[in-house]
Design a protein around this motif. Structure first.
Motif, PDB file in Angstrom:
ATOM      1  N   ALA A  71       0.828  -1.215   0.000  1.00 41.34           N
ATOM      2  CA  ALA A  71       0.000   0.000   0.000  1.00 41.34           C
ATOM      3  C   ALA A  71       0.858   1.260   0.000  1.00 41.34           C
ATOM      4  CB  ALA A  71      -0.930   0.000   1.207  1.00 41.34           C
ATOM      5  N   ARG A  72       2.105   1.142   0.474  1.00 39.48           N
ATOM      6  CA  ARG A  72       3.030   2.286   0.525  1.00 39.48           C
ATOM      7  C   ARG A  72       2.419   3.433   1.333  1.00 39.48           C
ATOM      8  NH1 ARG A  72       5.013   4.051  -4.717  1.00 39.48           N
ATOM      9  NH2 ARG A  72       6.732   4.828  -3.474  1.00 39.48           N
ATOM     10  N   LEU A  73       2.079   3.121   2.577  1.00 40.25           N
ATOM     11  CA  LEU A  73       1.370   4.060   3.447  1.00 40.25           C
ATOM     12  C   LEU A  73       2.137   5.348   3.727  1.00 40.25           C
ATOM     13  CD1 LEU A  73      -0.049   1.564   6.100  1.00 40.25           C
ATOM     14  CD2 LEU A  73      -1.188   2.451   4.062  1.00 40.25           C
ATOM     15  N   VAL A  74       3.433   5.314   3.634  1.00 44.31           N
ATOM     16  CA  VAL A  74       4.245   6.500   3.914  1.00 44.31           C
ATOM     17  C   VAL A  74       4.518   7.289   2.637  1.00 44.31           C
ATOM     18  CG1 VAL A  74       6.498   7.288   4.774  1.00 44.31           C
ATOM     19  CG2 VAL A  74       5.297   5.433   5.949  1.00 44.31           C
ATOM     20  N   GLU A  75       4.780   6.593   1.533  1.00 48.34           N
ATOM     21  CA  GLU A  75       5.233   7.250   0.303  1.00 48.34           C
ATOM     22  C   GLU A  75       4.106   7.728  -0.604  1.00 48.34           C
ATOM     23  OE1 GLU A  75       7.829   3.889   1.654  1.00 48.34           O
ATOM     24  OE2 GLU A  75       5.796   3.949   0.914  1.00 48.34           O
ATOM     25  N   GLN A 117       1.775  -3.879  13.197  1.00 50.85           N
ATOM     26  CA  GLN A 117       0.970  -3.563  12.007  1.00 50.85           C
ATOM     27  C   GLN A 117      -0.068  -2.502  12.337  1.00 50.85           C
ATOM     28  OE1 GLN A 117      -0.524  -7.348  10.597  1.00 50.85           O
ATOM     29  NE2 GLN A 117       1.488  -7.983   9.855  1.00 50.85           N
ATOM     30  N   SER A 118      -0.679  -2.619  13.491  1.00 51.07           N
ATOM     31  CA  SER A 118      -1.672  -1.642  13.909  1.00 51.07           C
ATOM     32  C   SER A 118      -1.034  -0.262  14.065  1.00 51.07           C
ATOM     33  CB  SER A 118      -2.310  -2.095  15.228  1.00 51.07           C
ATOM     34  OG  SER A 118      -3.324  -1.216  15.610  1.00 51.07           O
ATOM     35  N   GLY A 119       0.177  -0.225  14.580  1.00 49.61           N
ATOM     36  CA  GLY A 119       0.891   1.039  14.711  1.00 49.61           C
ATOM     37  C   GLY A 119       1.138   1.700  13.361  1.00 49.61           C
ATOM     38  N   ARG A 120       1.437   0.900  12.358  1.00 48.62           N
ATOM     39  CA  ARG A 120       1.620   1.456  11.003  1.00 48.62           C
ATOM     40  C   ARG A 120       0.336   2.123  10.519  1.00 48.62           C
ATOM     41  NH1 ARG A 120       4.503  -2.801   7.052  1.00 48.62           N
ATOM     42  NH2 ARG A 120       4.407  -0.997   5.649  1.00 48.62           N
ATOM     43  N   LEU A 121      -0.802   1.474  10.783  1.00 45.58           N
ATOM     44  CA  LEU A 121      -2.077   2.064  10.379  1.00 45.58           C
ATOM     45  C   LEU A 121      -2.395   3.313  11.194  1.00 45.58           C
ATOM     46  CD1 LEU A 121      -4.407  -0.976   9.699  1.00 45.58           C
ATOM     47  CD2 LEU A 121      -3.633   0.739   8.071  1.00 45.58           C
ATOM     48  N   ASP A 122      -2.085   3.283  12.475  1.00 51.25           N
ATOM     49  CA  ASP A 122      -2.296   4.480  13.308  1.00 51.25           C
ATOM     50  C   ASP A 122      -1.514   5.667  12.737  1.00 51.25           C
ATOM     51  OD1 ASP A 122      -3.885   3.034  15.092  1.00 51.25           O
ATOM     52  OD2 ASP A 122      -2.277   2.797  16.584  1.00 51.25           O
ATOM     53  N   ARG A 123      -0.251   5.436  12.400  1.00 50.51           N
ATOM     54  CA  ARG A 123       0.579   6.517  11.855  1.00 50.51           C
ATOM     55  C   ARG A 123       0.047   6.992  10.508  1.00 50.51           C
ATOM     56  NH1 ARG A 123       4.081   3.063  14.315  1.00 50.51           N
ATOM     57  NH2 ARG A 123       4.784   2.038  12.404  1.00 50.51           N
ATOM     58  N   VAL A 140      -8.417  11.284  15.941  1.00 45.78           N
ATOM     59  CA  VAL A 140      -7.744  10.358  15.017  1.00 45.78           C
ATOM     60  C   VAL A 140      -8.087   8.911  15.376  1.00 45.78           C
ATOM     61  CG1 VAL A 140      -5.495   9.550  14.191  1.00 45.78           C
ATOM     62  CG2 VAL A 140      -5.924  11.996  14.458  1.00 45.78           C
ATOM     63  N   ALA A 141      -8.182   8.606  16.658  1.00 47.01           N
ATOM     64  CA  ALA A 141      -8.541   7.240  17.075  1.00 47.01           C
ATOM     65  C   ALA A 141      -9.931   6.863  16.564  1.00 47.01           C
ATOM     66  CB  ALA A 141      -8.469   7.105  18.592  1.00 47.01           C
ATOM     67  N   TRP A 142     -10.841   7.822  16.523  1.00 47.69           N
ATOM     68  CA  TRP A 142     -12.189   7.573  16.000  1.00 47.69           C
ATOM     69  C   TRP A 142     -12.100   7.264  14.499  1.00 47.69           C
ATOM     70  CZ3 TRP A 142     -17.029   7.487  18.323  1.00 47.69           C
ATOM     71  CH2 TRP A 142     -18.106   7.448  17.453  1.00 47.69           C
ATOM     72  N   ALA A 143     -11.309   8.042  13.781  1.00 46.99           N
ATOM     73  CA  ALA A 143     -11.146   7.808  12.337  1.00 46.99           C
ATOM     74  C   ALA A 143     -10.541   6.428  12.085  1.00 46.99           C
ATOM     75  CB  ALA A 143     -10.275   8.903  11.720  1.00 46.99           C
ATOM     76  N   ARG A 144      -9.566   6.048  12.907  1.00 47.79           N
ATOM     77  CA  ARG A 144      -8.936   4.731  12.753  1.00 47.79           C
ATOM     78  C   ARG A 144      -9.946   3.625  13.015  1.00 47.79           C
ATOM     79  NH1 ARG A 144      -4.625   1.182  13.711  1.00 47.79           N
ATOM     80  NH2 ARG A 144      -5.647  -0.752  13.117  1.00 47.79           N
TER      81      ARG A 144
END
Length: 181
Positions: A71-75, A117-123, A140-144
């Motif tokens: 998914a390349r969540l950072v890039e 993995q959950s931390g990656r999605l949180d970020r 942000v926690a609600w959006a997650r």
């Protein structure tokens, strides 16, 4: 491992995931029969239900890891990465329907991997908020949590919807909502 043995292991893992999600007390014999293999074949690879369940958890985590990486969540731009993530994770959720909470209670190593993995999605969701793509008045926690629920709904509540269409819906709903503006 020979190709036929690998197919048998995959069939046992996928069948085990499905049957154990439906009935946590499902027996190895039922899993073997449903997978189309001999019970001895299952026990040769997985000496107990717990060993099979641990292997199912690892297979689910391996699949989720591939999705997160691809998914390349950072890039990638947020909307693109979000679409890639949802399009990839919906089939993972369908293929490996075991309860993540159960996984985290039963297997400490799986719990550590899942938390990473959950931390990656949180970020990633925090990044979406920082870039102004999420409402500032929504935690942000609600959006997650909303993302997780939308993925779960797409994967299990609407099993006939294909992953690209599910991703279209989840991205649109997460970033734009369902109400009229």
């Amino acid at each position: 491992m020979r190709a036929d043995a690998a197919r048998n292991v995959d069939a046992v893992l996928r069948t085990g995931a499905r049957l154990l999600a439906e009935d946590p007390a499902a027996g190895m014999g039922a899993i073997a029969a449903e997978a189309g293999v001999d019970r001895r074949t299952v026990y040769r690879r997985f000496p107990s239900r717990e060993a099979l369940l641990a292997a199912v958890f690892q297979a689910k985590l391996d699949s989720a890891q591939r999705v997160l990486d691809e998914a390349r969540l950072v890039e990638a731009p947020v909307a693109v990465a979000l679409h890639r993530y949802v399009e990839g994770i919906v089939p993972v959720s369908r293929d490996w329907p075991v309860d993540v909470r159960r996984m985290m209670r039963a297997d400490p190593a799986a719990s550590v991997r899942r938390e990473e993995q959950s931390g990656r999605l949180d970020r990633f969701v925090q990044r979406a908020a920082d870039e102004g793509l999420l409402r500032a008045d929504v935690p942000v926690a609600w959006a997650r949590a909303t993302l997780d629920h939308l993925v779960d709904t797409a994967a299990h509540g609407f099993p006939l919807i294909d992953p690209p269409q599910a991703a279209d819906l989840v991205v649109d709903i997460l970033l734009n909502g369902v109400g009229r503006r």
